[in-house]
Design a protein around this motif. Structure first.
Motif, mmCIF file in Angstrom:
data_model
loop_
_atom_site.group_PDB
_atom_site.id
_atom_site.type_symbol
_atom_site.label_atom_id
_atom_site.label_comp_id
_atom_site.label_asym_id
_atom_site.label_seq_id
_atom_site.Cartn_x
_atom_site.Cartn_y
_atom_site.Cartn_z
ATOM 1 N N GLY A 120 0.794 -1.223 0.000
ATOM 2 C CA GLY A 120 0.000 0.000 0.000
ATOM 3 C C GLY A 120 0.822 1.267 0.000
ATOM 4 O O GLY A 120 0.396 2.292 -0.530
ATOM 5 N N MET A 121 2.035 1.226 0.578
ATOM 6 C CA MET A 121 2.868 2.427 0.619
ATOM 7 C C MET A 121 3.313 2.840 -0.777
ATOM 8 O O MET A 121 3.207 4.007 -1.154
ATOM 9 N N LYS A 153 -0.413 9.279 -5.587
ATOM 10 C CA LYS A 153 -0.268 10.701 -5.270
ATOM 11 C C LYS A 153 0.542 11.429 -6.340
ATOM 12 O O LYS A 153 0.298 12.602 -6.620
ATOM 13 N N ASP A 154 1.490 10.732 -6.956
ATOM 14 C CA ASP A 154 2.318 11.344 -7.997
ATOM 15 C C ASP A 154 1.642 11.355 -9.365
ATOM 16 O O ASP A 154 1.928 12.221 -10.186
ATOM 17 N N PRO A 165 -7.679 10.971 -4.517
ATOM 18 C CA PRO A 165 -8.435 11.041 -3.262
ATOM 19 C C PRO A 165 -7.507 10.895 -2.057
ATOM 20 O O PRO A 165 -6.396 10.375 -2.186
ATOM 21 N N PRO A 166 -7.952 11.343 -0.903
ATOM 22 C CA PRO A 166 -7.159 11.143 0.306
ATOM 23 C C PRO A 166 -6.963 9.654 0.576
ATOM 24 O O PRO A 166 -7.852 8.841 0.315
ATOM 25 N N ILE A 167 -5.788 9.331 1.101
ATOM 26 C CA ILE A 167 -5.424 7.940 1.341
ATOM 27 C C ILE A 167 -5.109 7.713 2.818
ATOM 28 O O ILE A 167 -4.346 8.476 3.414
ATOM 29 N N CYS A 168 -5.710 6.663 3.367
ATOM 30 C CA CYS A 168 -5.405 6.203 4.721
ATOM 31 C C CYS A 168 -4.592 4.922 4.571
ATOM 32 O O CYS A 168 -5.010 3.996 3.879
ATOM 33 N N SER A 178 5.196 7.922 1.514
ATOM 34 C CA SER A 178 4.138 7.512 0.583
ATOM 35 C C SER A 178 3.121 8.621 0.319
ATOM 36 O O SER A 178 2.283 8.477 -0.561
ATOM 37 N N LYS A 179 3.200 9.697 1.073
ATOM 38 C CA LYS A 179 2.289 10.842 0.954
ATOM 39 C C LYS A 179 0.867 10.510 1.421
ATOM 40 O O LYS A 179 -0.105 11.150 1.008
#
Length: 132
Positions: free
Chosen positions: A65-66, A73-74, A80-83, A98-99
């Motif tokens: 996931g990282m 993100k790039d 979308p926001p990521i948890c 990982s942002k």
């Protein structure tokens, strides 16, 4: 809102789905969970523009996931926001790299995860309203 859950472990996906529930907080909309077990499917969904929040398992194999979060993100417009779910406290620096917008540890505590997802849903709603 659509929440994407990415993990190669069906048990983890189930745990995340149960923690989020139909509505992680009273002031956010109901959620529709989209489950993915493979990296290509995650990128397909994230690129579609239909996902509002993503929850990614940092321990997923072969693409964790990282790395998936960093690439999204790039490369994804209006990502979308990521948890990110991390297994080890020492992985926090990788989560920062990982942002990811939020980080929750394993074992998953339902209230902590639901609060994190609800916060990201609020942020997504706010950013989409301001963009119009």
């Amino acid at each position: 809102m659509k929440v994407l859950v990415y993990s190669d472990d069906a048990g983890t996906r189930d745990e995340v789905r149960q923690a989020i529930g139909r509505r992680p907080a009273a002031d956010v909309p109901f959620v529709e969970i989209v489950e993915c077990a493979t990296e290509p499917k995650v990128h397909q969904w994230l690129g579609s523009g239909e996902i509002d929040v993503a929850v990614l398992d940092g321990e997923t194999q072969p693409a964790g996931g990282m790395g998936v979060a960093r690439q999204a993100k790039d490369e994804v417009y209006d990502c979308p926001p990521i948890c990110l779910i991390i297994a080890r406290r020492d992985d926090r620096w990788l989560a920062d790299w990982s942002k990811a917008d939020a980080v929750v540890p394993q074992p998953i505590e339902p209230i902590v995860l639901a609060d994190a997802v609800a916060d990201l849903m609020r942020r997504r709603s706010s950013s989409r309203l301001n963009a119009k």
